[in-house]
Write a protein that holds these residues in place. Structure first.
Motif: not given
Length: 306
Positions: A105-119
């Motif tokens: 979603g557009a309100a998701a923090l960029d950092k959280r997107v990176a963490e989700t991808a890494a997981a």
């Protein structure tokens, strides 16, 4: 400054609205600089349908501005007339991984997107770990860091137009350029999908650690700042031009050019939006005089003077 309260008018025109409307809401605490005046109306939509409903029924001609977490933003001291829309993590912050695709979603923090991808063992999105903003801002500004940009990984983005219509944009439709996109500024991005590549988890984590270490050692991330102030001119580094112009540590009121990284401005404690913007313009003038190169703002400046 106090604006006329138009929330009763908006509520009367939109009986089905589920989001929150606040009149004359201070925006200073919503920005990293901690400066700025109020929004005439601050609207937090419940979800994408609520946002579309609001825009469809909003009086034409009433100004609309979208803000994220305020990490790359100066709000001027007079505030913002019209409507400021802020997407909430609850309604627009979901992040999911499926195969080599990450949806956010557009309100998701960029950092959280990176963490989700890494997981999920997805590489290619590690650069988001070093960007302190949201996906909405990354889409609008082609957010990037450490040699990668949003256009390198985006599949498609969705957004709502000023008339409440939903739109989908391919990577090509976004017309990405350095720190910008060519999509109509009235479009409010609501979500996006990205594609990475499956990779070894230790390699992904190593890259994310590199990104984090760079931020912590080279940038004043624990100050009241707004991130990179100016775009890098072609063939040059903005911070080197600023340093060469003798601006390291330069002050205007409560605003200062960072001693650690010259392309960061900081609020030393009592700065106003005017102080910060004036300091930035002073830096631009000195760089132009010293090198002949004109710096362009990367930080967004919105609102009216006090």
């Amino acid at each position: 400054m106090t604006f006329p309260d138009i929330t009763p008018e908006l509520k009367a025109a939109m009986p089905g609205l589920r989001g929150r409307l606040l009149a004359n809401q201070s925006l200073a605490e919503l920005t990293w600089f901690r400066v700025g005046g109020p929004a005439q109306v601050l609207f937090t939509p419940a979800d994408e349908d609520d946002l579309a409903y609001f825009l469809k029924h909003l009086r034409r001609g009433l100004p609309v501005i979208v803000v994220g977490v305020g990490s790359n933003l100066i709000v001027r001291d007079g505030g913002i007339p019209g409507v400021v829309i802020r997407l909430s993590p609850r309604g627009f912050g979901d992040v999911r991984a499926d195969g080599d695709i990450v949806s956010a979603g557009a309100a998701a923090l960029d950092k959280r997107v990176a963490e989700t991808a890494a997981a999920a063992n997805i590489s290619g999105l590690e650069f988001y770990f070093g960007i302190p903003g949201t996906i909405g801002g990354a889409l609008r500004m082609n957010g990037g860091a450490n040699g990668s940009e949003t256009r390198d990984v985006l599949i498609e983005a969705t957004g709502i137009g000023r008339d409440g219509t939903r739109h989908t944009f391919t990577n090509a439709d976004m017309k990405f350029v350095y720190r910008g996109s060519g999509v109509d500024p009235s479009i409010i991005f609501t979500s996006a999908r990205f594609r990475g590549a499956i990779a070894a988890p230790e390699a992904i984590r190593a890259r994310m650690n590199e990104v984090q270490n760079h931020r912590e050692t080279a940038q004043p991330i624990r100050e009241k700042t707004g991130g990179s102030t100016f775009q890098n001119p072609p063939g040059h580094s903005a911070w080197k031009l600023i340093d060469a112009a003798g601006c390291r540590g330069l002050r205007v009121g409560g605003a200062q050019v960072s001693e650690m990284h010259c392309n960061f401005l900081i609020n030393t404690g009592a700065a106003t939006g005017h102080d910060i913007e004036t300091l930035g313009e002073t830096v631009r003038a000195r760089v132009k005089e010293n090198s002949g190169i004109e710096l362009h703002w990367e930080i967004k400046r919105i609102g009216i003077p006090a």
